[in-house]
Design an enzyme around this catalytic site. Structure first.
Site, PDB file in Angstrom:
ATOM      1  N   ARG A  47       0.804  -1.229   0.000  1.00 35.25           N
ATOM      2  CA  ARG A  47       0.000   0.000   0.000  1.00 35.25           C
ATOM      3  C   ARG A  47       0.837   1.278   0.000  1.00 35.25           C
ATOM      4  O   ARG A  47       0.371   2.334   0.430  1.00 35.25           O
ATOM      5  CB  ARG A  47      -0.979   0.026   1.172  1.00 35.25           C
TER       6      ARG A  47
ATOM      7  N   LYS B 177       6.209  22.754 -14.421  1.00 35.48           N
ATOM      8  CA  LYS B 177       5.426  21.550 -14.118  1.00 35.48           C
ATOM      9  C   LYS B 177       5.078  21.514 -12.632  1.00 35.48           C
ATOM     10  O   LYS B 177       3.938  21.220 -12.253  1.00 35.48           O
ATOM     11  CB  LYS B 177       6.227  20.301 -14.509  1.00 35.48           C
TER      12      LYS B 177
ATOM     13  N   ARG C 271      -4.327  21.661 -14.436  1.00 31.08           N
ATOM     14  CA  ARG C 271      -3.359  20.698 -14.970  1.00 31.08           C
ATOM     15  C   ARG C 271      -3.685  20.320 -16.417  1.00 31.08           C
ATOM     16  O   ARG C 271      -2.823  19.871 -17.166  1.00 31.08           O
ATOM     17  CB  ARG C 271      -3.333  19.453 -14.069  1.00 31.08           C
TER      18      ARG C 271
ATOM     19  N   ASN D  42      -1.989  19.687 -21.463  1.00 31.61           N
ATOM     20  CA  ASN D  42      -2.359  18.842 -22.602  1.00 31.61           C
ATOM     21  C   ASN D  42      -2.384  19.589 -23.933  1.00 31.61           C
ATOM     22  O   ASN D  42      -2.937  19.083 -24.907  1.00 31.61           O
ATOM     23  CB  ASN D  42      -3.715  18.180 -22.341  1.00 31.61           C
TER      24      ASN D  42
ATOM     25  N   HIS E 136      -2.085  17.675 -27.152  1.00 35.37           N
ATOM     26  CA  HIS E 136      -2.149  16.246 -26.842  1.00 35.37           C
ATOM     27  C   HIS E 136      -3.374  15.545 -27.434  1.00 35.37           C
ATOM     28  O   HIS E 136      -3.289  14.372 -27.783  1.00 35.37           O
ATOM     29  CB  HIS E 136      -2.097  16.031 -25.327  1.00 35.37           C
TER      30      HIS E 136
ATOM     31  N   HIS F  23      -2.660  12.545 -29.643  1.00 33.40           N
ATOM     32  CA  HIS F  23      -3.139  11.180 -29.381  1.00 33.40           C
ATOM     33  C   HIS F  23      -3.822  10.603 -30.621  1.00 33.40           C
ATOM     34  O   HIS F  23      -3.725   9.403 -30.893  1.00 33.40           O
ATOM     35  CB  HIS F  23      -4.102  11.167 -28.198  1.00 33.40           C
TER      36      HIS F  23
ATOM     37  N   HIS G 109       5.685   9.996 -28.904  1.00 33.88           N
ATOM     38  CA  HIS G 109       4.696  10.867 -28.273  1.00 33.88           C
ATOM     39  C   HIS G 109       5.028  12.347 -28.501  1.00 33.88           C
ATOM     40  O   HIS G 109       4.168  13.131 -28.902  1.00 33.88           O
ATOM     41  CB  HIS G 109       4.635  10.545 -26.777  1.00 33.88           C
TER      42      HIS G 109
END
Lengths: 363, 363
Positions: free
Chosen positions: B120, B226, B240, B244, B247, B251, B264
C-alpha cells in the site's frame, strides 16, 4: 439511523448502519443520478442482494451494471481484479463513475483496489454484507489483493465515499462467519472500551441469536472505534497497530494450518487469548480477567484453544509476520482489560510459554 | 545546483538538476542508509547507468539490488509490473524500503505504480534518463500501466520523495528522443511563459547540440513550470489540463498511425501546431505567431506537418480521447503565445479546417 462520521478532511465520509438500507433509495446519494455505477459482487452474495441494490440505484437515476466474481479468498488476485477493469473499460466508465463493493472482505478489498487504480482513482461505495466486513475491513480505506508470495501485499489506501451497512444482510450469514466477525467486535472492547466489553458480555447470547436491534448497536459501536482509530492514524504508522490485537498469533495459526482451515476471526479469537495470557504473565491481567475473555469468546462460539503447531513453529511464523526489533517481537498486549499497548516486553521464552498454555496439547 | 521544490505539503519533495548527480553520493539521501533499495531499470539504460547508481547507494550505506526489465512501451503492463513485485517480495522489502526508477517514462510510470501499490505504498525516487521523463513524467506523481483496452488506464497518484535529474544521461539519448522531449519543453513556453519561449528560440541550436549548461537551464525552467501546475492541481481536476496542449490532436496521430510509429513528443509537436492554427482561426494568434512556433519546432528537428488520416478520422479519434461537452470538444488553445486556455469555442468544422491546413495532403 445510527451514523458514524469518519472525519478525514477532504476524504471524510459517513457510515450509515440500519436495517433495509440497500433496498431503500433514500440512503443512496442523489449525486449518482445519471452516472455509470459498477456493482461488484460475488456468486454467493449477488443472488441474494444484487437485485435490491440495482433497484435502488435505478430509483435514484443511476445507470448500474453488475460485475459478478467467483467467491472466495483464492480469487483475490490480479486475474480477478482484471475482470473488474475489463468491465469498467468495456462500459466506458470514467473517473466520475462509481464502483460499489457488495459483499464481504474479499469483495471490499478487491473492489476498493480496483476503484483506487482505475484511471488513477474513481469513487467507491462499500456495502458490506458480512459482520467482519461491516466492523472491520469496510472502514478505513485499506484495499488490496494477494500475491503468490504474500497476502494483501499489493494494494492502496483508498477511502470510500460512503459505507452503507445493512444489518438485514446478516440474516443470511453462516453461523461460523457471524462468530468470526464477532471476534473483531470483541476486540474493540478489549483494546479500548471496557464499557463495551461489559455490554457484549451482557448481550452476547441475543447477538448470536441475531437480534437486529442489538446487532445494529454492536456494529455502530465497533465502527465508531474503527473510525476514531483510522482518523488518528490513516496510514497505519502508529496507533492503528492496536487493531492488531491477537493478529500476529492469529496469522501464525492461519499460515501454520494453511489458509482457509480456520477463518481469520477464529484465528484472531485464539490469538487474542494468547495475547491475554502473555499480558497476565507480564503481571498486567489477573486469572479472573483471562477467564472473562475466555467466557465471552465461548459465548460467541469462537475457539479459545489454538492448534498445536509447537511453540517454536509459532515463533518462527510470528517472526516472519512482524518486523523484529532488536531481536524482540513487537506485539499488541493488554495493560488491562479495555486497554491495549504496543509492547516488546515479552521474551521469546515468555511468548512460547503463553502459546503452550493456550494450545490443545497442553490441555 | 538548480533545485525545484514541489510544495505539496506532507508530500513535498525536491527536484535536483545537474551534471553527474547519479554518480555523486552527496546527492543521495542519508536516510537510505541501512535500507533495502530496489533499482528498477531496463535493458537499455541499466548497462549505461546502473553501475554508478549502485555505487552511490553503497556509498551512503544502502543495500541496493537491481530489477532490470525489458525496454519499451509494449512491456508497460501487469506482467512486467509483477516482475517488480516478485523481486520486492523475494528480497523481503518493507514499506520502509525504497524503489528507484532509473530510465525513461515507461520505467518511471511502472516503477512509480509498483511503489504506490507495494504494501500500500513505499518510498520512491525518480532518476529520469530521457529529456521527456525529466521535464514531464517524472514530476507530478502520475503513475500507471497500460490495459489492453486503453493506455495508462490502471494507475495511481503517488508522489516521489525525490527526483534526481542527471543531465549527463542525455549524452546517450538518441537524437530523435531528444527532439521528442524538446516538444514538451517548448510546450511550457507556449502555454505559460513567453520569456522562456524567446529563450528557447535564442538557444535551440545549442540545446540540440547538447550544451549541458543550457540543457540544465531548460530542464530547470520546465520542471519549475510543471511543479507550479501540479501544486495548483495535484489530482488533475482543473489547471493541470493546460499541460495537454497539442495532446488531443497528438493522441489521434499516435492512435491513427498505431502506437510507436511516431514518438509521443513528435505527435505532440504536430498537435501543438494544429492547436496554434485553430487558435489563429479563432483570431487569437497571427500568421507571424504560427510561423514562430513552426520555426522553433523545426529547429528542434520536430515534425510540423501531421500525417493525413483525413479530418473526419482525426475528429473521430479526438472525440474518443476526450469527453465531449454538449457536443463540443474541449481543447487546449492559445489565447496568445505564452498563454493557454481551455476552450470549447471551436466547432467541428473549424477543427477540421485546422487539421486539413496542417496535414501533409494539403501541402
Amino acid at each position: 439511523m445510527p451514523t458514524v462520521d469518519v472525519a478525514l478532511g477532504e476524504r471524510a465520509y459517513s457510515i450509515h448502519i440500519g436495517r433495509g438500507l440497500l433496498a431503500d433509495p433514500a440512503y443512496w446519494p442523489a449525486r449518482l443520478s445519471g452516472r455509470l455505477v459498477a456493482v461488484v459482487s460475488n456468486e454467493t452474495v449477488a443472488p441474494l442482494y444484487l437485485h435490491r441494490v440495482q433497484k435502488s440505484l435505478l430509483a435514484v437515476g443511476a445507470k448500474p451494471f453488475a460485475v459478478v466474481l467467483p467467491d472466495g479468498e483464492a480469487h483475490k488476485n490480479w486475474q480477478t481484479l482484471n475482470r473488474i477493469f475489463d468491465a469498467l473499460l468495456e462500459r466506458h466508465c470514467e473517473r466520475g463513475s462509481t464502483l460499489i463493493a457488495l459483499g464481504g472482505g474479499v469483495i471490499g478489498d478487491m473492489g476498493g483496489f480496483a476503484a483506487a487504480c482505475y484511471q488513477r482513482g474513481m469513487a467507491f461505495i462499500q456495502t458490506p454484507t458480512t459482520l467482519l466486513a461491516q466492523v472491520d475491513s469496510s472502514v478505513g480505506g485499506k484495499t488490496a489483493i494477494n500475491h503468490p508470495l504474500g497476502k494483501n501485499m499489493i494494494g492502496a489506501f483508498h477511502q470510500p465515499s460512503l459505507v452503507l451497512v445493512d444489518i438485514a444482510t446478516l440474516s443470511t450469514l453462516p453461523q461460523r462467519e457471524l462468530s468470526a466477525g464477532m471476534a473483531e467486535v470483541i476486540k474493540y472492547g478489549l483494546i479500548r472500551d471496557m464499557d463495551f466489553l461489559c455490554w457484549l458480555e451482557d448481550n452476547m447470547q441475543r447477538l448470536m441469536a441475531r437480534d437486529e436491534t442489538l446487532l445494529t448497536e454492536a456494529v455502530y459501536r465497533a465502527c465508531r472505534h474503527k473510525a476514531e482509530i483510522v482518523v488518528a492514524d490513516e496510514r497505519e504508522q502508529g496507533a492503528r497497530a492496536l487493531l492488531n490485537l491477537g493478529h500476529t498469533f492469529g496469522h501464525a495459526i492461519e499460515t501454520g494450518l494453511g489458509y482457509g482451515v480456520w477463518l481469520h476471526g477464529e484465528a484472531v479469537a485464539a490469538g487474542m487469548l494468547m495475547a491475554a495470557r502473555l499480558s497476565a504473565q507480564m503481571g498486567w491481567l489477573s486469572a479472573a480477567d483471562i477467564s472473562r475473555v475466555e467466557r465471552l469468546l465461548i459465548a460467541a462460539a469462537l475457539p479459545v484453544r489454538a492448534p498445536d503447531l509447537g511453540a517454536e513453529r509459532y515463533l518462527e511464523l510470528m517472526r516472519h509476520d512482524k518486523k523484529v526489533h532488536n531481536g524482540r517481537l513487537r506485539l499488541i498486549l493488554l495493560s488491562a482489560l479495555g486497554n491495549a499497548v504496543i509492547s516488546e516486553a515479552a521474551s521469546a521464552a515468555e511468548i512460547a510459554e503463553a502459546i503452550r498454555e493456550q494450545t490443545d496439547a497442553t490441555r
